[in-house]
Design a protein around this motif. Structure first.
Motif, PDB file in Angstrom:
ATOM      1  N   LEU A   3      33.620  45.805  57.602  1.00 25.95           N
ATOM      2  CA  LEU A   3      33.129  46.149  56.270  1.00 25.95           C
ATOM      3  C   LEU A   3      33.257  44.918  55.388  1.00 25.95           C
ATOM      4  O   LEU A   3      34.325  44.288  55.339  1.00 25.95           O
ATOM      5  CB  LEU A   3      33.960  47.288  55.678  1.00 25.95           C
ATOM      6  N   ILE A   4      32.176  44.545  54.711  1.00 29.64           N
ATOM      7  CA  ILE A   4      32.248  43.447  53.744  1.00 29.64           C
ATOM      8  C   ILE A   4      32.171  44.060  52.353  1.00 29.64           C
ATOM      9  O   ILE A   4      31.211  44.765  52.004  1.00 29.64           O
ATOM     10  CB  ILE A   4      31.109  42.434  53.922  1.00 29.64           C
ATOM     11  N   THR A   5      33.189  43.803  51.572  1.00 27.04           N
ATOM     12  CA  THR A   5      33.270  44.366  50.230  1.00 27.04           C
ATOM     13  C   THR A   5      34.214  43.504  49.415  1.00 27.04           C
ATOM     14  O   THR A   5      34.729  42.496  49.898  1.00 27.04           O
ATOM     15  CB  THR A   5      33.759  45.833  50.284  1.00 27.04           C
ATOM     16  N   GLY A  11      25.740  45.431  43.079  1.00 31.09           N
ATOM     17  CA  GLY A  11      26.212  44.088  42.784  1.00 31.09           C
ATOM     18  C   GLY A  11      27.192  43.603  43.836  1.00 31.09           C
ATOM     19  O   GLY A  11      27.234  42.415  44.183  1.00 31.09           O
ATOM     20  N   ASN A  12      28.009  44.516  44.347  1.00 35.17           N
ATOM     21  CA  ASN A  12      28.937  44.217  45.432  1.00 35.17           C
ATOM     22  C   ASN A  12      28.190  43.552  46.587  1.00 35.17           C
ATOM     23  O   ASN A  12      28.576  42.488  47.093  1.00 35.17           O
ATOM     24  CB  ASN A  12      29.574  45.552  45.864  1.00 35.17           C
ATOM     25  N   ALA A  13      27.078  44.161  47.001  1.00 40.54           N
ATOM     26  CA  ALA A  13      26.314  43.638  48.130  1.00 40.54           C
ATOM     27  C   ALA A  13      25.617  42.329  47.801  1.00 40.54           C
ATOM     28  O   ALA A  13      25.425  41.478  48.681  1.00 40.54           O
ATOM     29  CB  ALA A  13      25.281  44.674  48.574  1.00 40.54           C
ATOM     30  N   ARG A  14      25.232  42.152  46.554  1.00 36.64           N
ATOM     31  CA  ARG A  14      24.606  40.883  46.188  1.00 36.64           C
ATOM     32  C   ARG A  14      25.597  39.736  46.309  1.00 36.64           C
ATOM     33  O   ARG A  14      25.229  38.631  46.714  1.00 36.64           O
ATOM     34  CB  ARG A  14      24.031  40.968  44.772  1.00 36.64           C
ATOM     35  N   GLU A  21      38.762  46.149  47.157  1.00 34.41           N
ATOM     36  CA  GLU A  21      38.477  47.362  47.909  1.00 34.41           C
ATOM     37  C   GLU A  21      39.148  47.330  49.277  1.00 34.41           C
ATOM     38  O   GLU A  21      39.681  48.344  49.741  1.00 34.41           O
ATOM     39  CB  GLU A  21      36.965  47.546  48.047  1.00 34.41           C
ATOM     40  N   THR A  22      39.153  46.178  49.938  1.00 31.85           N
ATOM     41  CA  THR A  22      39.850  46.093  51.224  1.00 31.85           C
ATOM     42  C   THR A  22      41.343  46.357  51.028  1.00 31.85           C
ATOM     43  O   THR A  22      41.979  47.020  51.850  1.00 31.85           O
ATOM     44  CB  THR A  22      39.648  44.713  51.888  1.00 31.85           C
TER      45      THR A  22
END
Length: 328
Positions: A206-208, A148-151, A212-213
């Motif tokens: 990183l894309i999140t 879901g994170n990536a979506r 999380e970052t």
């Protein structure tokens, strides 16, 4: 390293048929991949207020979690990061169809957004979604098929492109395809993608989720990584629900409701904010305002016409995501 090695405590093979082993003082929470540290703290605080209660956790990409529950993972509650994964449970008779009315804010106690994490000094000068299509930039995010994170990353980038190209579908598709072409490896979940970026040192960005970052910088040192907030991003709600079929079988409905309500309490909201999540409680928001940069957030409803339409046009078999993802 704690953040990257913390394991889920619940076995994925736990079956619905084993419900007799449970009691009303025990819950299994199936959650999203990068929520381990958050729920360690949430569960500790909740148990402190409810002595004798045990909360077990299972973590993975939420699409994978939803499928596991349908296949028998006996989760009493879910704390997901995508509405469509709970709707999948609804369609399979595990969650009531009016689940978003059970808790405030459409059953989303906190929220976040896709954000960027770059290495110290931001050597590629990555500032916005435009920079991700440059030939000298490698991008890390997980597989939208399982995460879901990536979506949310896919939808946020698409929303940016729709604005940039005035809804020219061909140009939007070309833009998103270029981003996907710059991903050297698609991990199954958000935490694995973090490991790829931080430990394996692959990629330039990183894309999140913003949370999380925040957590990576907190653990590994702000001098090693920098957070970059893009000009526009997508509101990422984190929906929660009681898994009715499991909770009723286990006699855990009251405990499940109490546990999810704790996420809305001032104590729960403060823990969430400390872990880099944006919350709704006004006092807690004010206390942690400095931690959250201003950003223009768009919504799935406004840009894409709602989750049902997103599922049909983007995430269904043969949809736009399939066309872009191809054979990667």
């Amino acid at each position: 390293m704690k953040r990257l090695l913390l394991a889920a405590t619940a076995a994925a093979g736990l079956l619905l048929s084993s419900a007799s082993a449970w009691s009303a003082d025990k819950l299994l929470n199936a959650s999203y991949d990068v929520a381990r540290e958050l729920f360690v703290e949430i569960n500790k605080a909740y148990v402190a207020e409810h002595p004798g209660v045990t909360i077990d956790q299972s973590h993975a990409g939420t699409s994978k979690q939803a499928r596991s529950i349908v296949e028998g993972l006996a989760a009493d509650v879910v704390t997901f990061n995508q509405v469509t994964d709970i709707d999948f449970l609804v369609k399979n008779g595990l969650v009531s169809d009016d689940w978003q009315k059970d808790f405030a804010n459409n059953a989303s106690p906190f929220y976040s957004l896709p954000s960027f994490l770059v290495r110290a000094g931001n050597p590629k000068n990555i500032k916005d979604w435009d920079d991700l299509v440059r030939d000298d930039v490698q991008v890390i995010f997980p597989n939208p098929k399982t995460s879901g994170n990536a979506r949310y990353t896919y939808l946020a980038a698409t929303a940016f492109a729709k604005e940039k190209f005035n809804n020219d579908d061909a140009k939007v598709k070309e833009f998103i395809t270029k981003i996907f072409d710059h991903v050297p490896v698609f991990d199954t979940g958000g935490r694995a993608a973090t490991t790829t970026f931080v430990e394996r040192e692959l990629g330039d960005v990183l894309i999140t989720f913003e949370s999380e970052t925040y957590g990576v910088r907190k653990e590994f040192g702000e001098g090693n990584f920098e957070q970059v907030t893009p000009s526009v991003s997508l509101l990422a709600e984190f929906p929660v629900a009681i898994v009715d079929k499991v909770a009723d079988a286990n006699g855990s409905r009251d405990l499940a409701k109490s546990y999810l309500e704790f996420l809305y309490s001032p104590a729960g909201q403060k823990i969430e904010a400390v872990n880099g999540l944006r919350v709704h409680d006004e006092a807690v928001k004010a206390e942690f305002k400095a931690n959250f940069p201003e950003v223009r957030l768009v919504t799935v409803e406004d840009v894409f016409g709602g989750w049902d339409k997103v599922q049909e046009e983007h995430f269904a078999s043969g949809g736009l995501l399939d066309q872009i993802y191809g054979n990667r």
